[in-house]
Design a protein around this motif. Structure first.
Motif, PDB file in Angstrom:
ATOM      1  N   LYS A   1      49.133  53.391  22.322  1.00 28.51           N
ATOM      2  CA  LYS A   1      48.764  52.681  23.557  1.00 28.51           C
ATOM      3  C   LYS A   1      47.304  52.921  23.957  1.00 28.51           C
ATOM      4  CE  LYS A   1      52.581  54.114  25.671  1.00 28.51           C
ATOM      5  NZ  LYS A   1      53.404  54.401  26.870  1.00 28.51           N
TER       6      LYS A   1
ATOM      7  N   GLU B   1      63.500  63.073  41.260  1.00 30.00           N
ATOM      8  CA  GLU B   1      63.704  61.743  40.674  1.00 30.00           C
ATOM      9  C   GLU B   1      64.479  60.852  41.653  1.00 30.00           C
ATOM     10  OE1 GLU B   1      62.293  60.141  38.237  1.00 30.00           O
ATOM     11  OE2 GLU B   1      61.146  61.929  37.726  1.00 30.00           O
TER      12      GLU B   1
ATOM     13  N   GLN C   1      52.556  67.691  19.782  1.00 29.39           N
ATOM     14  CA  GLN C   1      53.880  68.172  20.169  1.00 29.39           C
ATOM     15  C   GLN C   1      54.864  67.882  19.037  1.00 29.39           C
ATOM     16  OE1 GLN C   1      54.856  64.367  23.122  1.00 29.39           O
ATOM     17  NE2 GLN C   1      55.936  66.247  23.478  1.00 29.39           N
TER      18      GLN C   1
ATOM     19  N   VAL D   1      48.054  63.015  28.245  1.00 32.56           N
ATOM     20  CA  VAL D   1      49.311  63.099  27.486  1.00 32.56           C
ATOM     21  C   VAL D   1      49.532  61.753  26.802  1.00 32.56           C
ATOM     22  CG1 VAL D   1      50.411  64.949  28.797  1.00 32.56           C
ATOM     23  CG2 VAL D   1      50.724  62.615  29.558  1.00 32.56           C
ATOM     24  N   ALA D   2      49.533  61.777  25.493  1.00 28.06           N
ATOM     25  CA  ALA D   2      49.591  60.519  24.748  1.00 28.06           C
ATOM     26  C   ALA D   2      50.480  60.668  23.516  1.00 28.06           C
ATOM     27  CB  ALA D   2      48.178  60.084  24.353  1.00 28.06           C
ATOM     28  N   GLY D   3      51.659  61.242  23.741  1.00 28.14           N
ATOM     29  CA  GLY D   3      52.597  61.426  22.629  1.00 28.14           C
ATOM     30  C   GLY D   3      53.603  60.295  22.549  1.00 28.14           C
ATOM     31  N   GLY D   4      53.640  59.470  23.603  1.00 26.57           N
ATOM     32  CA  GLY D   4      54.650  58.413  23.637  1.00 26.57           C
ATOM     33  C   GLY D   4      54.185  57.178  22.870  1.00 26.57           C
TER      34      GLY D   4
ATOM     35  N   ASN E   1      55.561  59.753  42.820  1.00 24.00           N
ATOM     36  CA  ASN E   1      54.909  60.534  41.765  1.00 24.00           C
ATOM     37  C   ASN E   1      54.434  59.619  40.635  1.00 24.00           C
ATOM     38  OD1 ASN E   1      54.349  62.822  39.952  1.00 24.00           O
ATOM     39  ND2 ASN E   1      56.127  62.074  38.846  1.00 24.00           N
TER      40      ASN E   1
ATOM     41  N   ILE F   1      60.745  55.322  41.070  1.00 21.64           N
ATOM     42  CA  ILE F   1      59.831  56.414  40.701  1.00 21.64           C
ATOM     43  C   ILE F   1      60.193  57.617  41.568  1.00 21.64           C
ATOM     44  CG2 ILE F   1      57.895  55.007  39.911  1.00 21.64           C
ATOM     45  CD1 ILE F   1      56.475  55.536  42.514  1.00 21.64           C
TER      46      ILE F   1
ATOM     47  N   PRO G   1      62.115  63.733  20.704  1.00 22.52           N
ATOM     48  CA  PRO G   1      61.013  64.295  21.504  1.00 22.52           C
ATOM     49  C   PRO G   1      61.532  65.144  22.663  1.00 22.52           C
ATOM     50  CG  PRO G   1      60.781  61.907  21.261  1.00 22.52           C
ATOM     51  CD  PRO G   1      62.129  62.257  20.737  1.00 22.52           C
TER      52      PRO G   1
ATOM     53  N   GLN H   1      48.086  60.087  32.390  1.00 25.44           N
ATOM     54  CA  GLN H   1      48.930  59.394  31.409  1.00 25.44           C
ATOM     55  C   GLN H   1      48.113  58.449  30.532  1.00 25.44           C
ATOM     56  OE1 GLN H   1      52.725  57.901  32.595  1.00 25.44           O
ATOM     57  NE2 GLN H   1      52.522  58.643  34.689  1.00 25.44           N
TER      58      GLN H   1
ATOM     59  N   GLY I   1      59.687  65.674  25.435  1.00 26.62           N
ATOM     60  CA  GLY I   1      59.151  65.173  26.717  1.00 26.62           C
ATOM     61  C   GLY I   1      57.725  65.625  26.981  1.00 26.62           C
TER      62      GLY I   1
ATOM     63  N   ARG J   1      58.599  50.652  24.697  1.00 28.07           N
ATOM     64  CA  ARG J   1      59.034  49.980  25.920  1.00 28.07           C
ATOM     65  C   ARG J   1      58.109  48.807  26.265  1.00 28.07           C
ATOM     66  NH1 ARG J   1      59.174  53.024  31.386  1.00 28.07           N
ATOM     67  NH2 ARG J   1      58.219  54.720  30.221  1.00 28.07           N
TER      68      ARG J   1
ATOM     69  N   ASN K   1      58.522  66.991  42.559  1.00 27.30           N
ATOM     70  CA  ASN K   1      58.992  65.619  42.393  1.00 27.30           C
ATOM     71  C   ASN K   1      60.521  65.615  42.289  1.00 27.30           C
ATOM     72  OD1 ASN K   1      58.891  62.770  41.499  1.00 27.30           O
ATOM     73  ND2 ASN K   1      59.623  63.627  39.578  1.00 27.30           N
TER      74      ASN K   1
HETATM   75  N1  UGB Z   1      54.566  61.327  26.777  1.00 33.20           N
HETATM   76  C1  UGB Z   1      54.236  62.292  25.869  1.00 33.20           C
HETATM   77  O1  UGB Z   1      53.054  62.614  25.684  1.00 33.20           O
HETATM   78  N2  UGB Z   1      55.244  62.880  25.178  1.00 33.20           N
HETATM   79  C2  UGB Z   1      56.547  62.586  25.364  1.00 33.20           C
HETATM   80  O2  UGB Z   1      57.419  63.204  24.708  1.00 33.20           O
HETATM   81  C3  UGB Z   1      56.870  61.584  26.307  1.00 33.20           C
HETATM   82  C4  UGB Z   1      55.853  60.963  26.992  1.00 33.20           C
HETATM   83  P1  UGB Z   1      56.280  57.419  29.992  1.00 33.20           P
HETATM   84  P2  UGB Z   1      58.174  58.326  31.946  1.00 33.20           P
HETATM   85  O3  UGB Z   1      54.293  56.663  35.760  1.00 33.20           O
HETATM   86  O4  UGB Z   1      55.822  55.850  37.045  1.00 33.20           O
HETATM   87  C5  UGB Z   1      56.795  59.275  33.957  1.00 33.20           C
HETATM   88  O5  UGB Z   1      57.375  57.303  29.002  1.00 33.20           O
HETATM   89  O6  UGB Z   1      58.368  59.668  31.311  1.00 33.20           O
HETATM   90  C6  UGB Z   1      53.478  60.730  27.570  1.00 33.20           C
HETATM   91  C7  UGB Z   1      57.253  60.280  35.013  1.00 33.20           C
HETATM   92  O7  UGB Z   1      58.189  61.183  34.406  1.00 33.20           O
HETATM   93  O8  UGB Z   1      55.320  56.308  30.144  1.00 33.20           O
HETATM   94  O9  UGB Z   1      59.255  57.322  31.853  1.00 33.20           O
HETATM   95  C8  UGB Z   1      53.334  59.238  27.357  1.00 33.20           C
HETATM   96  O10 UGB Z   1      52.523  58.973  26.232  1.00 33.20           O
HETATM   97  C9  UGB Z   1      57.854  59.576  36.220  1.00 33.20           C
HETATM   98  O11 UGB Z   1      58.207  60.514  37.227  1.00 33.20           O
HETATM   99  O12 UGB Z   1      56.820  57.677  31.465  1.00 33.20           O
HETATM  100  O13 UGB Z   1      57.902  58.548  33.495  1.00 33.20           O
HETATM  101  C10 UGB Z   1      52.732  58.815  28.695  1.00 33.20           C
HETATM  102  O14 UGB Z   1      51.335  59.007  28.693  1.00 33.20           O
HETATM  103  C11 UGB Z   1      56.852  58.550  36.777  1.00 33.20           C
HETATM  104  O15 UGB Z   1      55.738  59.229  37.287  1.00 33.20           O
HETATM  105  C12 UGB Z   1      53.347  59.793  29.686  1.00 33.20           C
HETATM  106  O16 UGB Z   1      53.799  60.902  28.936  1.00 33.20           O
HETATM  107  C13 UGB Z   1      56.442  57.602  35.668  1.00 33.20           C
HETATM  108  O17 UGB Z   1      55.894  58.334  34.535  1.00 33.20           O
HETATM  109  C14 UGB Z   1      54.483  59.206  30.504  1.00 33.20           C
HETATM  110  O18 UGB Z   1      55.487  58.730  29.643  1.00 33.20           O
HETATM  111  C15 UGB Z   1      55.435  56.634  36.181  1.00 33.20           C
END
Ligand code: UGB
Length: 604
Positions: free
Chosen positions: A132, A316, A202, A118-121, A346, A297, A229, A260, A231, A125, A314
């Motif tokens: 990334k 939160e 997405q 998953v690499a939409g973000g 998680n 987490i 987005p 991720q 998510g 941050r 999971n």
């Molecule tokens: N991502 C997408 O591909 N699309 C989106 O719309 C959003 C994200 P973040 P996040 O590792 O400790 C997650 O933003 O969401 C991808 C878990 O929810 O880095 O804050 C993005 O590219 C959390 O429970 O993380 O938190 C990236 O590859 C905990 O496990 C991935 O999604 C946390 O990660 C995660 O996006 C963590």
């Protein structure tokens, strides 16, 4: 009124549907026909797009939003009445006999696995302007995240033998799609066949301006709807709507591994976790980390519902503590005798069994669990500070599984070994570290690779000196010898064991060892400086009786007033390549650029 003639049949039906859903405000300001017609059409076209992108269309989106906003307004807790307990799962010591047994099973099973990144973000941050997955994982080898992931999959594929081609899907977004595609094309898919890789893009969803689920018009353009987005949970609906999961299953895929964008160590834990999935027949297995109580987490918990059924999912961190208190644990979320919370952390690295994943997707169209998180203006919980939208998270998938599904976890007890993501900017990372949490920074993301590799070699009997205590970007860290290898050299402990003779290896504390070739055997080595084993194009390299002594490569803290690249800034250091030995020496040309980098490094 009067504008109907501008619209085609589909547009008229959609507008009618939206009017019935209470969305008159989208069109109320439209001037008479002939005025701003192209802008009206742009809005209708955007609405058509939003309708097509969401399973069940805008009608379903608004209906879901109304229900979730109503629940949010009344302050309903999603887990009310549920009683948490620690779920069943496996806890493994990285590199232990048991770990290696599971890893062997997992490596074998990976011949029937597909991978989903998953690499939409975007890296907002992190304070990084690029995508990334294009960032170097470490400055010794300088391979980017995507390269390391693809090489790991190809290394597993090579073990499957024959014509096996393990598939990879990458979820992108409007922010990352073009750049991801360009990177793949520029690098010839890092050795994969282009047909092995599927990009799933997405799309954003419509924003909502109030508790009545009115779609939010753009403040600067009344002919456009605001979007945000939805998510990372979108990955499930995309695997469904693209038909990709179904095709994978038809082609024999039994396991789907999700990961991720910035965790270079994921493949150090994933095969062992897959072994756990195989042995216990888990429909879903989360690779997890030990979690300090109250750490930010989510914790994986088995929740007993009021109807007696159990949901392992999971929770939160902000919900786990109140849930525990409400269920009779007066102290809430606290550490047990191990010094960690009994609820594993998680990290969103998931293994799903295809046999149960596919029917779950078909039943839900991949829309598994959405939530809404509006920031209210006041206690009436009606108006929002800014628009909100429905969101979804990939780890909420258990909601889509039948109640008798087997859901477990695999914790790797050593926090450095399988999870060190690159998520936080230098100031945020420093604040997290000061609060006693992992910094999840570009600094630690790199240094944990070295630590893990050094410890792997130590476990095999090698003498590795160090680490040194250093400070980069205000973080106190351990700098181990910089050992970095291509996954073609070792993607498992079994590989490493077969290729190195640990007791005959000594590496001094300020040394660097980079292995780019897969077919390398290290029979004996005494390294004090920098050694690079370049790609040989297939010829086997045997390192035997090699003694290396040179000035090596130095990891230098940045001086804030000197020029630096973004990649260096987020780590807080750069590499000064003073001297290195190549072995065998024919590979030297590939590293011709090293000298130039050195000039820049010398200004620090
Ligand atoms: N991502 C997408 O591909 N699309 C989106 O719309 C959003 C994200 P973040 P996040 O590792 O400790 C997650 O933003 O969401 C991808 C878990 O929810 O880095 O804050 C993005 O590219 C959390 O429970 O993380 O938190 C990236 O590859 C905990 O496990 C991935 O999604 C946390 O990660 C995660 O996006 C963590």
């Amino acid at each position: 009124r009067g504008n109907e003639s501008l619209l085609d049949q589909e547009g008229r039906e959609l507008v009618q549907q939206l009017l019935e859903l209470g969305q008159e405000h989208l069109f109320a300001h439209w001037p008479a026909p002939g005025d701003s017609d192209d802008r009206k059409m742009a809005l209708v076209n955007q609405l058509k797009q939003l309708d097509a992108n969401y399973p069940g269309g805008l009608q379903k989106y608004v209906t879901n939003a109304k229900r979730l906003l109503e629940e949010s307004k009344s302050g309903k807790n999603a887990f009310e009445g549920y009683v948490p307990s620690v779920p069943e799962g496996e806890k493994l010591d990285f590199g232990s006999k048991e770990f290696r047994e599971f890893e062997d099973i997992g490596v074998e099973a990976s011949r029937e696995a597909a991978f989903v990144l998953v690499a939409g973000g975007l890296g907002e941050r992190l304070g990084y302007s690029g995508i990334k997955i294009a960032l170097p994982t470490d400055l010794a080898r300088t391979a980017c995240f995507l390269k390391v992931y693809i090489e790991s999959i190809l290394a597993l594929q090579a073990k499957a033998g024959g014509n096996a081609q393990l598939p990879l899907a990458i979820m992108t977004s409007g922010d990352t799609h073009e750049r991801t595609l360009k990177l793949l094309e520029k690098e010839n898919y890092f050795g994969m066949q282009p047909a092995q890789v599927t990009l799933l893009k997405q799309e954003k969803v419509a924003c909502l301006s109030d508790s009545e689920a009115h779609l939010a018009l753009d403040k600067d353009d009344p002919f456009a709807v605001q979007t945000k987005p939805h998510g990372h949970g979108d990955v499930h609906s995309l695997l469904y709507s693209s038909g990709l999961l179904k095709r994978w299953v038809q082609a024999g895929v039994k396991w789907v591994a999700f990961f991720q964008d910035t965790n270079a160590l994921v493949f150090r834990g994933l095969p062992a976790a897959l072994g756990v999935s195989v042995r216990y027949g888990y429909d879903m297995n989360s690779l997890a980390v030990p979690r300090k109580a109250k750490e930010a987490i989510g914790g994986i918990a088995a929740l007993k519902k009021p109807d007696g059924k159990t949901l392992t999912i999971n929770v939160e961190y902000n919900l786990l503590d109140p849930l525990l208190r409400a269920s009779g644990w007066a102290d809430g979320d606290v550490n047990d005798d191990s010094g960690y919370s009994p609820y594993p952390g998680n990290i969103n690295q998931l293994l799903l069994k295809a046999e149960s994943y596919l029917p779950a997707l078909e039943a839900t169209q991949g829309v598994i669990a959405e939530f809404v998180n509006p920031k209210y203006k006041d206690d009436t919980r009606t108006a929002f500070k800014s628009s909100t939208r429905l969101e979804c998270m990939m780890q909420d998938f258990p909601h889509g599984l039948p109640s008798d599904a087997k859901i477990g976890f695999t914790v790797i007890n050593q926090v450095w070994a399988a999870y060190s993501p690159v998520k936080n900017s230098p100031p945020d990372a420093k604040a997290k570290a000061a609060a006693g949490s992992p910094s999840h920074s570009a600094t630690t993301g790199e240094l944990d690779i070295y630590q893990t590799n050094c410890r792997c070699l130590q476990m095999l009997g090698a003498q590795i000196d160090g680490p040194e205590q250093r400070e980069f970007n205000g973080l106190q860290v351990d700098l181990w010898p910089r050992i970095s290898w291509t996954p073609f050299f070792a993607v498992s402990f079994a590989d490493l064991e077969a290729k190195v003779n640990g007791p005959n290896i000594h590496i001094s504390k300020d040394s660097t060892l980079v292995i780019e070739e897969g077919d390398v055997e290290i029979k004996s080595l005494d390294l004090d400086g920098a050694l690079v084993v370049p790609k040989t194009g297939g010829a086997k390299v045997t390192v035997d009786g090699l003694k290396v002594q040179n000035a090596g490569w130095k990891w230098r803290a940045l001086k804030p007033d000197k020029p630096m690249t973004e990649e260096q800034y987020i780590r807080g250091f750069l590499v000064c390549r003073q001297a290195q030995q190549y072995y065998p020496e024919e590979g030297t040309k590939e590293k011709a650029g090293a000298g130039q980098q050195n000039q820049a490094a010398l200004t620090h």
